[in-house]
Design an enzyme around this catalytic site. Sequence first.
Site, PDB file in Angstrom:
ATOM      1  N   HIS A   1     -85.917  65.048  35.173  1.00  0.00           N
ATOM      2  CA  HIS A   1     -86.073  66.450  35.828  1.00  0.00           C
ATOM      3  C   HIS A   1     -87.482  67.042  36.061  1.00  0.00           C
ATOM      4  CE1 HIS A   1     -81.818  67.193  36.826  1.00  0.00           C
ATOM      5  NE2 HIS A   1     -81.388  66.960  35.530  1.00  0.00           N
TER       6      HIS A   1
ATOM      7  N   TRP B   1     -80.245  63.923  34.829  1.00  0.00           N
ATOM      8  CA  TRP B   1     -81.325  63.116  34.261  1.00  0.00           C
ATOM      9  C   TRP B   1     -81.756  63.849  33.049  1.00  0.00           C
ATOM     10  CZ3 TRP B   1     -82.659  58.969  37.013  1.00  0.00           C
ATOM     11  CH2 TRP B   1     -82.692  58.759  38.441  1.00  0.00           C
TER      12      TRP B   1
ATOM     13  N   ARG C   1     -76.492  75.085  27.597  1.00  0.00           N
ATOM     14  CA  ARG C   1     -75.444  74.470  26.806  1.00  0.00           C
ATOM     15  C   ARG C   1     -75.505  74.911  25.397  1.00  0.00           C
ATOM     16  NH1 ARG C   1     -72.952  68.897  27.375  1.00  0.00           N
ATOM     17  NH2 ARG C   1     -71.884  68.436  25.668  1.00  0.00           N
TER      18      ARG C   1
ATOM     19  N   ASP D   1     -79.421  72.569  31.794  1.00  0.00           N
ATOM     20  CA  ASP D   1     -78.627  71.540  30.722  1.00  0.00           C
ATOM     21  C   ASP D   1     -78.953  72.636  29.579  1.00  0.00           C
ATOM     22  OD1 ASP D   1     -77.874  69.705  32.129  1.00  0.00           O
ATOM     23  OD2 ASP D   1     -79.624  68.600  31.977  1.00  0.00           O
TER      24      ASP D   1
ATOM     25  N   ASP E   1     -80.393  65.898  39.934  1.00  0.00           N
ATOM     26  CA  ASP E   1     -79.005  65.286  39.803  1.00  0.00           C
ATOM     27  C   ASP E   1     -78.314  64.779  40.807  1.00  0.00           C
ATOM     28  OD1 ASP E   1     -78.969  66.106  36.883  1.00  0.00           O
ATOM     29  OD2 ASP E   1     -77.716  67.951  37.296  1.00  0.00           O
TER      30      ASP E   1
ATOM     31  N   HIS F   1     -74.278  55.834  31.494  1.00  0.00           N
ATOM     32  CA  HIS F   1     -74.674  57.231  32.144  1.00  0.00           C
ATOM     33  C   HIS F   1     -76.005  57.566  31.421  1.00  0.00           C
ATOM     34  CE1 HIS F   1     -74.081  60.994  34.254  1.00  0.00           C
ATOM     35  NE2 HIS F   1     -74.897  61.588  33.386  1.00  0.00           N
TER      36      HIS F   1
ATOM     37  N   ASP G   1     -79.604  58.386  32.955  1.00  0.00           N
ATOM     38  CA  ASP G   1     -80.430  59.874  32.745  1.00  0.00           C
ATOM     39  C   ASP G   1     -81.683  59.650  32.127  1.00  0.00           C
ATOM     40  OD1 ASP G   1     -78.367  61.468  33.604  1.00  0.00           O
ATOM     41  OD2 ASP G   1     -77.596  62.186  31.859  1.00  0.00           O
TER      42      ASP G   1
ATOM     43  N   HIS H   1     -73.015  69.922  38.221  1.00  0.00           N
ATOM     44  CA  HIS H   1     -73.879  69.034  37.870  1.00  0.00           C
ATOM     45  C   HIS H   1     -73.695  67.521  38.577  1.00  0.00           C
ATOM     46  CE1 HIS H   1     -76.231  70.874  34.611  1.00  0.00           C
ATOM     47  NE2 HIS H   1     -75.255  71.734  34.690  1.00  0.00           N
TER      48      HIS H   1
ATOM     49  N   HIS I   1     -82.949  71.759  39.628  1.00  0.00           N
ATOM     50  CA  HIS I   1     -82.152  70.705  38.635  1.00  0.00           C
ATOM     51  C   HIS I   1     -81.010  70.053  39.582  1.00  0.00           C
ATOM     52  CE1 HIS I   1     -80.370  69.622  34.848  1.00  0.00           C
ATOM     53  NE2 HIS I   1     -79.292  69.535  35.392  1.00  0.00           N
TER      54      HIS I   1
ATOM     55  N   HIS J   1     -74.495  60.426  38.960  1.00  0.00           N
ATOM     56  CA  HIS J   1     -73.967  61.727  38.969  1.00  0.00           C
ATOM     57  C   HIS J   1     -73.004  62.022  40.465  1.00  0.00           C
ATOM     58  CE1 HIS J   1     -75.613  64.705  36.102  1.00  0.00           C
ATOM     59  NE2 HIS J   1     -76.054  63.221  35.735  1.00  0.00           N
TER      60      HIS J   1
HETATM   61  N1  ADE Z   1     -68.343  64.235  34.096  1.00  0.00           N
HETATM   62  C1  ADE Z   1     -67.404  63.373  35.106  1.00  0.00           C
HETATM   63  N2  ADE Z   1     -68.004  63.007  36.144  1.00  0.00           N
HETATM   64  C2  ADE Z   1     -69.450  63.033  35.743  1.00  0.00           C
HETATM   65  C3  ADE Z   1     -70.565  62.646  36.541  1.00  0.00           C
HETATM   66  N3  ADE Z   1     -70.453  61.993  37.540  1.00  0.00           N
HETATM   67  N4  ADE Z   1     -71.799  62.842  35.826  1.00  0.00           N
HETATM   68  C4  ADE Z   1     -71.494  63.595  34.470  1.00  0.00           C
HETATM   69  N5  ADE Z   1     -70.505  64.047  33.973  1.00  0.00           N
HETATM   70  C5  ADE Z   1     -69.483  63.711  34.349  1.00  0.00           C
HETATM   71 ZN    ZN Z   2     -77.593  68.250  35.378  1.00  0.00          ZN
HETATM   72 ZN    ZN Z   3     -76.353  62.844  33.654  1.00  0.00          ZN
END
Ligand code: ADE
Ligand code: ZN
Ligand code: ZN
Length: 270
Positions: free
Chosen positions: A29, A24, A71, A68, A144, A174, A178, A87, A140, A150
């Site tokens: 989050h 997210w 990173r 996150d 997720d 995605h 998120d 995650h 976290h 996720h």
């Molecule tokens: N990479 C591979 N699968 C994923 C997922 N479900 N969520 C985030 N990143 C990913």
């Molecule tokens: Zn995460």
């Molecule tokens: Zn995500």
Amino acid sequence: MPRLRRLAAALFVTLALAPAAEAWGPLGHSVVAELAQRHLSPAAKAEVLHLLALDHTQSLADIASWPDEIRNDPNQQALWKETRPLHYADFHNPNCVYVAPRDCKDGKCVVEAIPHYVAILSDRTQTDAARLQALKFVVHFIGDIHQPLHAGYRDDAGGNAYQVQFQGQGMNLHRVWDSGLLSTRGLGWKAYADRLDAEGPAPLPPPIAPLDRPVVQWAEESCQITHDIYPANHKIDQAYIDAELPVADSRLREAGRRLAEVLNIALQNG
Ligand code: ADE
Ligand code: ZN
Ligand code: ZN
């Protein structure tokens, strides 16, 4: 610069600047963390505040996106690489039945990461620094695992490879889940949490057999939800938002309630 070097440099920049697709977004989050913090027992609340004091904050919402954020921290690259697969969990079958050796290779996925970090958080022989870090991961990852993508079943990196149009822009599904969907409310995390909390305790989904591992159920629920969230026309229009934002809200509420329960058990007196 020779052409190949230039290409390599351009590729590096592109990858380095690629949007984080690990969670997210910060809004989701922080909402989950805030909902949980409002429902802690006195003992759990005191212990959470004791650990958060190391980071000079009193709010779980402040630390909820830290897994996150590492990173982008040059000093945390080893930890980021090690925890990156934690995650999410990808089911490889639309029946959404979790099969650990298939869906969580070497125990490196969100389903196994949650109990791992809960154990460290609960262990009062660990240092406060280690327990604070575990708290950040628990807050976290419980967020997720409730983000449906996720724990989906399609082999598309949780919708990262499914392109859609959203607010006149190309984006992947995605990222819509998120952050894009939640951002349409135009609320900050506190106001968002107020709004969800005003609806009362989150009703929890019915139990899924075999009942022995609640965390597995949370992932399986996410997987089931992903059956219905891929727009065939690849457009995130108002009808999609009207249908799916309540689903996202329910997942935030469930995550907040379950996170509070986990912390209340992990941080009982002594
Ligand atoms: N990479 C591979 N699968 C994923 C997922 N479900 N969520 C985030 N990143 C990913
Ligand atoms: Zn995460
Ligand atoms: Zn995500």
